[in-house]
Design an enzyme around this catalytic site. Structure first.
Site, short mmCIF file in Angstrom:
data_model
loop_
_atom_site.label_atom_id
_atom_site.label_comp_id
_atom_site.label_asym_id
_atom_site.label_seq_id
_atom_site.Cartn_x
_atom_site.Cartn_y
_atom_site.Cartn_z
N PHE A 263 -0.59 9.94 -7.16
CA PHE A 263 -0.60 8.51 -6.88
C PHE A 263 -1.49 7.83 -7.88
O PHE A 263 -1.44 7.05 -8.53
CB PHE A 263 -1.12 8.22 -5.47
CG PHE A 263 -0.44 9.05 -4.42
CD1 PHE A 263 0.91 9.35 -4.51
CD2 PHE A 263 -1.15 9.57 -3.36
CE1 PHE A 263 1.53 10.13 -3.56
CE2 PHE A 263 -0.53 10.34 -2.39
CZ PHE A 263 0.81 10.63 -2.50
N TRP B 28 2.25 1.70 -3.41
CA TRP B 28 1.17 2.16 -4.31
C TRP B 28 1.09 3.69 -4.30
O TRP B 28 0.82 4.31 -5.32
CB TRP B 28 -0.17 1.57 -3.85
CG TRP B 28 -1.34 2.07 -4.63
CD1 TRP B 28 -1.85 1.53 -5.78
CD2 TRP B 28 -2.15 3.22 -4.34
NE1 TRP B 28 -2.93 2.27 -6.21
CE2 TRP B 28 -3.14 3.31 -5.35
CE3 TRP B 28 -2.15 4.18 -3.33
CZ2 TRP B 28 -4.10 4.31 -5.38
CZ3 TRP B 28 -3.11 5.18 -3.36
CH2 TRP B 28 -4.07 5.24 -4.37
N HIS B 29 1.38 4.29 -3.14
CA HIS B 29 1.26 5.74 -3.03
C HIS B 29 2.31 6.48 -3.85
O HIS B 29 2.09 7.64 -4.21
CB HIS B 29 1.34 6.18 -1.56
CG HIS B 29 0.05 5.99 -0.84
ND1 HIS B 29 -0.31 4.79 -0.27
CD2 HIS B 29 -0.99 6.82 -0.60
CE1 HIS B 29 -1.50 4.91 0.27
NE2 HIS B 29 -1.94 6.12 0.08
N GLY B 30 3.42 5.88 -4.09
CA GLY B 30 4.41 6.58 -4.90
C GLY B 30 5.69 5.80 -5.07
O GLY B 30 6.01 4.93 -4.26
N SER C 137 0.84 -1.20 0.00
CA SER C 137 0.00 0.00 0.00
C SER C 137 0.88 1.26 0.00
O SER C 137 0.58 2.24 -0.68
CB SER C 137 -0.90 -0.02 1.23
OG SER C 137 -1.39 1.24 1.51
#
Lengths: 317, 469
Positions: free
Chosen positions: B469, B325-327, B322
């Protein structure tokens, strides 16, 4: 759907009414400000009639002591500079001043940023409260966004984020300089730093920004066209030598071509090595500003009545 | 196109008008209007990436149809994994190629080996993480036989591209959201009015709170080395509210905007900073993503069905992914790892120590630890983040950077206003001004909120944080 539109219309009408009422109060606060930023801008746009006008950003506002200029030149002086501003603001103030009169002398404090970075029209948004009453500044503010002219129908929008500085002078006066300082903003603190070793090397060259250059050219041209004697000045920075930036080279070129005296203090060791003159590396304190202004005026004084200005380019020791 | 732009202020009424006039007789026309509008909305950033969006949607549409028809489990699995592979390849290439290439080269050079992998000038398509996840959920749900595929491709393409949530969510589960595109929408005054009120509060959170705080946060986090521990503490506190105002604000605008067209979206935030535990925090923060990861990653990994160690490993892996996934930056990975660790520690402590902290203490503790994790989320590099955390704990200093006192004062006012509203919503849900029984109160509240936005909002066209994102 009709119900929805009707209710939206009611809310918009109420909002417009609130906007008008709030505008009356805000305009009153602006117009009666005892000192501070809005007093200063209003004075620059509407009332100043001094022989000498200083225009610049925070370094213009803090480094030039109006009283010293008055005493030395025997002319009245107003410092119309404002912190955080650049060429768009300078142009707007110029339009406001020239719409009423032509000062005899204009001192332009120019920084590298003013010519090397994109003009920040958003910063000139501090002039929004004056948009309706000053048609001459509208072309500058209209560049903030394509719909600025429409948004500025709202007084609430015109005063967006301005409340703190709008209301403060009613409670605390003199924080942006007293009215008797004639636009100068004295800073009393002393920087507590020494140069450890050599001065910072000359920064890397940054290309000029054509839009900023065009604004600067217009600024100079319009003042000259109206018969004002223009003086260009680059203020000193503590611990840093700047003498060959693209901006300074352009100022030299302008000086030669337009017959304008240029005073570069950003490589003057009498200033850039003296921490006691500064409040921070970019701004002089009261002592530094007084010495700097006295020094500058000694250079300017003989030129005020001279017809051959370009000989005096780069007059720093 | 940004929600907080004049383009959108013109775009939305046009689409709204077309949808409820031209489109009011048929779901098909309504979907076409929304699809075209959504592609125009997205094309405002970069029209070239429309092909990517169309490809990702079309691929999942056809995989979904094939999956449904296919009875052979092996082939079904292959089809399902082809959807995952294609979507993750798109995401991996556009978002993570340079990150992994750089990390690979750095890892080799750490051991004294020189490896050269060219970096590509890859432009990150806005919202790719959101729409690929949204599109993938369709294949997931059909694979798990929780959803039947749609016959017509237009509703599906509209479901993926629906402009209110395409670029930054909330990510909607196909099984919940897609069926809404199959029925004709009838205009409802109540829904539209509710949508507008939700949007109003969303704009307040974005332009009055988040964008104002960003001015201070950027000034401090943009100059690591130059500030005291106190300044970092203030900036981090501000960032906690900035990112909340930014993302929750965006989500509210999206949810409200969807309601204008008669679509319901599941909520994305539920006053997360009132959480007394991390488990609760993640059921209140970015709910759509947490649910997505829970349903499509944590549970398939085994969830909490195995041993305690296995459960913790699943939990940690889910948060790590996770984070990524944000960056494409190690800062996000550390942020995810911290939240994974927080959850594991919390569960361990709850299982061993039977002392219950007072609610207020738990809330403060969770908020403080969340703020430490936010340092990693906001800092440019992991080194910067460690330096900031180190300075906060070892060298508080004697002064706080205030910057422009006007901006600082408005920042604090924004936080206080938001807190006041949130406290009232959390503890006094019956006190509601926007939905008050008496019309004058409702009208006055709306006018004051609009005036507040106009007068204290930041209108510099700033991006929403989650767009990256």
């Amino acid at each position: 759907m009709r119900k929805l539109f009707a209710k939206i219309a009611v809310i918009l009408v109420l909002l417009a009414a609130f906007d008008v009422l709030a505008g009356v109060v805000l305009d009153w606060l602006r117009d009666h400000s005892p000192d501070g930023r809005y007093y200063k801008t209003k004075y620059s746009l509407e009332a100043c009639d001094e022989d000498v006008v200083v225009i610049g950003s925070s370094r213009g506002e803090i480094n030039y002591v109006s009283q010293i200029i008055e005493d030395s030149l025997g002319m009245r002086c107003w410092n119309a500079s404002r912190g955080g501003q650049g060429t768009p603001y300078f142009r707007a103030i110029q339009e406001g001043v020239l719409s009423r009169y032509a000062p005899k002398i204009v001192i332009l404090n120019i920084d590298d940023n003013d010519l090397e970075t994109q003009p920040n029209y958003e910063h000139a948004g501090v002039l929004r409260p004056f948009y309706q009453s000053h048609p001459e500044i509208r072309p500058i503010l209209d560049k903030t966004s394509p719909f600025e002219w429409l948004l500025l129908k709202s007084r609430l929008y015109a005063y967006n984020s301005s409340y703190y500085y709008l209301i403060r002078p009613y409670f605390i006066q003199g924080l942006d300089g007293k009215t008797s300082d004639k636009g100068w903003k004295p800073r009393l603190e002393k920087m507590n730093v020494e140069i450890n070793g050599d001065l910072e090397p000359e920064p890397n060259k940054v290309p000029l920004h054509p839009e900023s250059v065009a604004l600067f050219d217009t600024l100079v041209h319009k003042f000259q066209e109206r018969g004002c004697k223009v003086f260009l000045v680059v203020s000193p920075n503590f611990g840093r030598t700047v003498s060959a930036s693209s901006a300074i080279e352009y100022l030299r070129k302008t000086s030669r071509e337009r017959d304008i005296p240029l005073f570069i203090y950003s490589n003057d060791t009498a200033f850039i090595t003296k921490p006691g003159y500064y409040v921070d590396p970019d701004h002089l304190n009261v002592e530094g500003a007084q010495i700097f202004t006295q020094h500058l005026i000694r250079q300017i004084k003989p030129l005020v009545h001279s017809n051959h200005l370009s000989q005096h380019v780069d007059t720093v020791r | 196109m940004l929600f907080n732009s004049l383009d959108f202020a013109i775009f939305l009424p046009i689409v709204f008008g077309l949808f409820w006039t031209v489109g009011r007789y048929s779901a098909k026309v309504q979907n076409w209007i929304l699809l075209i509008a959504s592609y125009i909305f997205y094309g405002f950033w970069d029209w070239r990436f429309l092909s990517l969006l169309a490809f990702s949607s079309a691929f999942d549409y056809f995989v979904g149809a094939a999956l449904y028809k296919q009875q052979d489990n092996r082939k079904r699995k292959m089809l399902f994994w082809s959807s995952v592979a294609v979507n993750l390849t798109l995401l991996g290439f556009f978002k993570y190629y340079n990150f992994f290439a750089e990390s690979f080269v750095n890892a080799f050079s750490f051991f004294g080996q020189q490896v050269s992998l060219g970096s590509l000038q890859v432009l990150l398509p806005v919202g790719i993480s959101f729409y690929t996840f949204q599109s993938m959920s369709y294949a997931f749900d059909i694979y798990r036989r929780e959803l039947e595929p749609v016959k017509d491709i237009v509703p599906f393409m509209t479901f993926v591209a629906f402009f209110p949530h395409m670029v930054a969510g909330p990510i909607q589960r196909a099984s919940f959201f897609l069926p809404q595109f199959l029925t004709q929408k009838k205009f409802s005054y109540e829904l539209a009015a509710k949508g507008l009120k939700i949007m109003l509060f969303g704009f307040f959170m974005k332009v009055v709170v988040a964008d104002r705080l960003a001015l201070y946060v950027d000034a401090v986090y943009g100059n690591v080395d130059m500030h005291t521990g106190w300044s970092y503490m203030v900036a981090t506190l501000f960032f906690a509210f900035q990112i909340y105002g930014d993302f929750a604000g965006y989500s509210l605008i999206a949810i409200g905007c969807a309601l204008l067209f008669g679509f319901y979206m599941s909520p994305n935030f539920n006053r997360p900073y009132f959480s007394g535990s991390f488990r609760v925090f993640w059921s209140r923060w970015h709910i759509s993503l947490s649910t997505w990861f829970k349903d499509y990653l944590y549970i398939p990994l085994g969830g909490n069905k195995g041993t305690k160690a296995r459960t913790y490993a699943n939990l940690f892996a889910t948060f790590l992914i996770s984070g990524l996934w944000h960056g494409a930056n190690w800062t996000f990975v550390v942020w995810g790892a911290l939240h994974g660790a927080y959850q594991i520690i919390e569960r361990t402590v709850n299982n061993t120590v039977k002392i219950k902290l007072p609610k207020a203490v738990s809330i403060v503790l969770v908020f403080a630890l969340t703020c430490i994790a936010w340092v990693f989320f906001r800092a440019a590099t992991v080194q910067d983040a460690f330096q900031i955390v180190g300075t906060m704990f070892t060298n508080l200093g004697e002064s706080v950077h205030i910057g422009d006192i006007g901006i600082f004062a408005f920042s604090v006012t924004g936080i206080l206003m938001l807190l006041l509203i949130e406290i009232s919503m959390e503890y006094y849900p019956n006190v509601t001004l926007l939905n008050h029984r008496q019309a004058p109160v409702r009208y006055a509240t709306m006018v004051v909120m609009l005036a507040w936005i106009i007068t204290l909002g930041v209108f510099d066209g700033s991006q929403f944080i989650y767009f990256q994102f």
